[in-house]
Enzyme design. Structure first.
Site, PDB file in Angstrom:
ATOM      1  N   GLU A  34       0.867  -1.055   0.151  1.00 32.26           N
ATOM      2  CA  GLU A  34      -0.177  -0.115   0.095  1.00 32.26           C
ATOM      3  C   GLU A  34       1.071   1.077  -0.281  1.00 32.26           C
ATOM      4  O   GLU A  34       0.636   2.198  -0.802  1.00 32.26           O
ATOM      5  CB  GLU A  34      -1.029   0.079   1.208  1.00 32.26           C
ATOM      6  CG  GLU A  34      -1.866  -1.590   0.832  1.00 32.26           C
ATOM      7  CD  GLU A  34      -3.451  -0.537  -0.241  1.00 32.26           C
ATOM      8  OE1 GLU A  34      -2.681   0.063  -0.927  1.00 32.26           O
ATOM      9  OE2 GLU A  34      -2.970  -1.524  -0.333  1.00 32.26           O
ATOM     10  N   TYR A 117      -6.667   6.816   3.822  1.00 34.05           N
ATOM     11  CA  TYR A 117      -6.588   6.116   2.552  1.00 34.05           C
ATOM     12  C   TYR A 117      -5.568   4.482   3.486  1.00 34.05           C
ATOM     13  O   TYR A 117      -6.199   3.336   3.452  1.00 34.05           O
ATOM     14  CB  TYR A 117      -5.867   5.892   1.536  1.00 34.05           C
ATOM     15  CG  TYR A 117      -5.570   5.028   0.904  1.00 34.05           C
ATOM     16  CD1 TYR A 117      -6.613   4.478  -0.188  1.00 34.05           C
ATOM     17  CD2 TYR A 117      -4.252   4.747   0.578  1.00 34.05           C
ATOM     18  CE1 TYR A 117      -6.924   3.262  -0.709  1.00 34.05           C
ATOM     19  CE2 TYR A 117      -4.514   2.876   0.193  1.00 34.05           C
ATOM     20  CZ  TYR A 117      -5.451   2.559  -0.736  1.00 34.05           C
ATOM     21  OH  TYR A 117      -5.276   1.451  -1.488  1.00 34.05           O
ATOM     22  N   ASP A 135      -9.597   6.065  -2.022  1.00 27.72           N
ATOM     23  CA  ASP A 135      -7.783   6.454  -3.123  1.00 27.72           C
ATOM     24  C   ASP A 135      -8.911   7.089  -4.382  1.00 27.72           C
ATOM     25  O   ASP A 135     -10.256   7.343  -4.851  1.00 27.72           O
ATOM     26  CB  ASP A 135      -7.139   5.037  -3.379  1.00 27.72           C
ATOM     27  CG  ASP A 135      -8.045   4.583  -4.142  1.00 27.72           C
ATOM     28  OD1 ASP A 135      -9.102   4.411  -4.573  1.00 27.72           O
ATOM     29  OD2 ASP A 135      -6.986   3.835  -4.930  1.00 27.72           O
TER      30      ASP A 135
END
Length: 348
Positions: A34, A117, A135
Site C-alpha cells: 500500500e 487511505y 483513493d
DNA sequence: AACACGGGGTC
DNA sequence: GACCCAGTGTT
C-alpha cells in the site's frame, strides 16, 4: 448506494488481478504494498515489491536496515520520504507493538507515512475491519456513479465518500469490497479516456453512463503549472573516477546521490569556475549538451559538462567512485540518467 | 487550503 | 504536452 455491493463483489470474484501482494496476505505485505502504491501504478510496483520483501521480509529487518540499502531498494520509485517513513514506522512497530502491525485503524493511523487511505486499506485487507479505503480510483468511480460535480480535490468530498463507503461495507467482506472498488476504477472505470462501460458491472446503476458523459467526471481543479529551473551539471572525472555528492537529508530527492550541480545555465568557463569552487583543479572541459528532467512540480533544464581535474584535490563534499559500482552502491534519482547513461550501461 | 514531494504510462 | 496514478506531511 447499497445496490452496488453485490454486483461489485461478484465482478471482483471473477476479475481480481493476480498481484504479488495478493498471493499471500499478511499485514506486513499489505502495508508495504500500500505504501508503494501511493501515487504509483500497479505495474511499476510489482518488481519493487518482490525485491523489497526478499531483502526485508519483516518489520525487524526493515527497522534494522542501513539507510543506503533501503534507498537503493526504493531507487526509481519516487517520493523517497515513503521509504524513510516506512523504516520509522517499522521501529515503532518493533518497540511499541512487539513486532506486529497493530490491528486497529486508529493505531495504524499513528504510524509515519500511514494516512487515512492506507490505514483503511491495511485495516480492511489485512485485518478484515469495516473501514473505508478511499483513493483516487474510488473517488472517480463514485463521482461517475452519482454524476457528482463537486471537485474531488476538496477534502470534504473525500470525507463524504468515506462516509458513503463506510455505510455499505458488507459484513466480513471489507477487504474484498474496498479492493473491488479500486480494481474497478483501475481496470474498467479508468482515467485517461473513456471508461470501458461495456465491461462494468455497475453500468446500469451509473448516472454518468445514463447521461452518456462519463468523461465529464470526476471534476478536478486545474493544476498549477510547473516552474522551470536551469541547472548546470558537472560530470567530474579524476583519472578513472567520477564525483558523486549526497543530497541534503530534507527536501527534493532527500538523501539520494547526485552529480554535482548548481543553479543556472553556465558556459564552459562557468563550469570550470564551479569546479574550482568545489576545490578542484580543472584540466579540461567538454560540453555534454542539454538534458531535461520533469518532476511533478519542477522542470529541470540541465546543461552538462565533463570536467577533467587534477588528481591532487579531493574537492569539497565529493565522493570519488569507480563508475562500475554506480549501479550497485549509490541510490541515484533518474534525473541524471542522461549524463550517467554511458556508465550505467551493462559493461560500461 | 496550498504546496512539496518522483517517476513513468497513456492518450 | 497534459493528465494522473491504491496519498502523506508540512506550513
Amino acid at each position: 448506494m447499497e445496490e452496488i455491493v453485490e454486483p461489485l463483489l461478484g465482478w471482483y470474484a471473477e476479475n481480481a488481478r493476480d498481484l504479488p501482494w495478493r498471493r499471500e496476505v499478511t499485514p506486513y505485505r499489505v502495508w508495504i504494498s500500500e505504501i508503494m502504491l501511493q501515487q504509483t501504478r500497479v505495474e511499476a510496483v510489482k518488481g519493487y515489491f518482490a525485491r523489497f520483501i526478499g531483502a526485508l521480509p519483516g518489520p525487524a529487518e526493515l527497522a534494522a536496515v542501513d539507510e543506503r540499502e533501503l534507498l537503493k531498494l526504493w531507487e526509481g520509485l519516487g517520493y523517497y520520504s515513503r521509504a524513510r517513513n516506512l523504516q520509522k514506522a517499522a521501529r515503532v512497530i518493533m518497540e511499541t507493538y512487539g513486532g506486529e502491525l497493530p490491528a486497529s485503524h486508529e493505531e495504524l493511523l499513528t504510524l509515519p507515512g500511514v494516512g487515512p487511505y492506507t490505514a483503511g486499506a491495511v485495516a480492511s485487507i489485512a485485518f478484515g475491519l469495516p473501514e473505508p479505503a478511499v483513493d483516487g480510483n474510488v473517488l472517480r468511480v463514485l463521482s461517475r456513479l452519482t454524476a457528482d460535480n463537486s471537485d474531488i480535490a476538496d477534502p470534504a468530498v473525500k470525507r463524504a465518500a468515506e462516509r458513503t463507503v463506510r455505510g455499505i461495507i458488507p459484513a466480513g467482506r471489507a477487504g474484498a469490497f474496498n479492493q473491488a472498488l479500486m480494481e474497478l476504477g483501475a481496470t474498467v472505470c479508468a482515467p485517461n479516456g473513456p471508461p470501458a462501460c461495456g465491461r462494468c458491472p455497475l453500468a446500469g446503476l451509473c448516472a454518468a453512463h445514463a447521461a452518456g458523459n462519463e468523461t465529464a467526471y470526476p471534476v478536478k481543479a486545474a493544476k498549477k503549472a510547473r516552474r522551470v529551473e536551469e541547472r548546470t551539471v558537472l560530470l567530474l572525472v579524476r583519472d578513472e573516477l567520477l564525483a558523486l555528492r549526497r543530497r541534503p537529508a530534507k527536501g527534493l530527492l532527500a538523501g539520494l546521490w547526485e552529480l554535482p550541480n548548481l543553479p543556472g545555465a553556465l558556459d564552459g568557463a562557468g563550469a570550470v569556475e564551479a569546479a574550482r569552487t568545489l576545490g578542484l583543479a580543472p584540466l579540461r572541459v567538454e560540453p555534454l549538451g542539454p538534458a531535461k528532467h520533469i518532476f511533478t512540480h519542477i522542470e529541470w533544464h540541465m546543461t552538462g559538462y565533463r570536467v577533467t581535474v587534477e588528481e591532487a584535490q579531493a574537492g569539497e563534499g565529493l565522493e570519488w567512485i569507480d563508475p562500475r559500482g554506480l549501479r550497485e552502491d549509490y541510490p541515484l534519482p533518474s534525473a541524471f540518467s542522461a549524463y550517467l547513461a554511458p556508465y550505467l550501461a551493462p559493461g560500461g
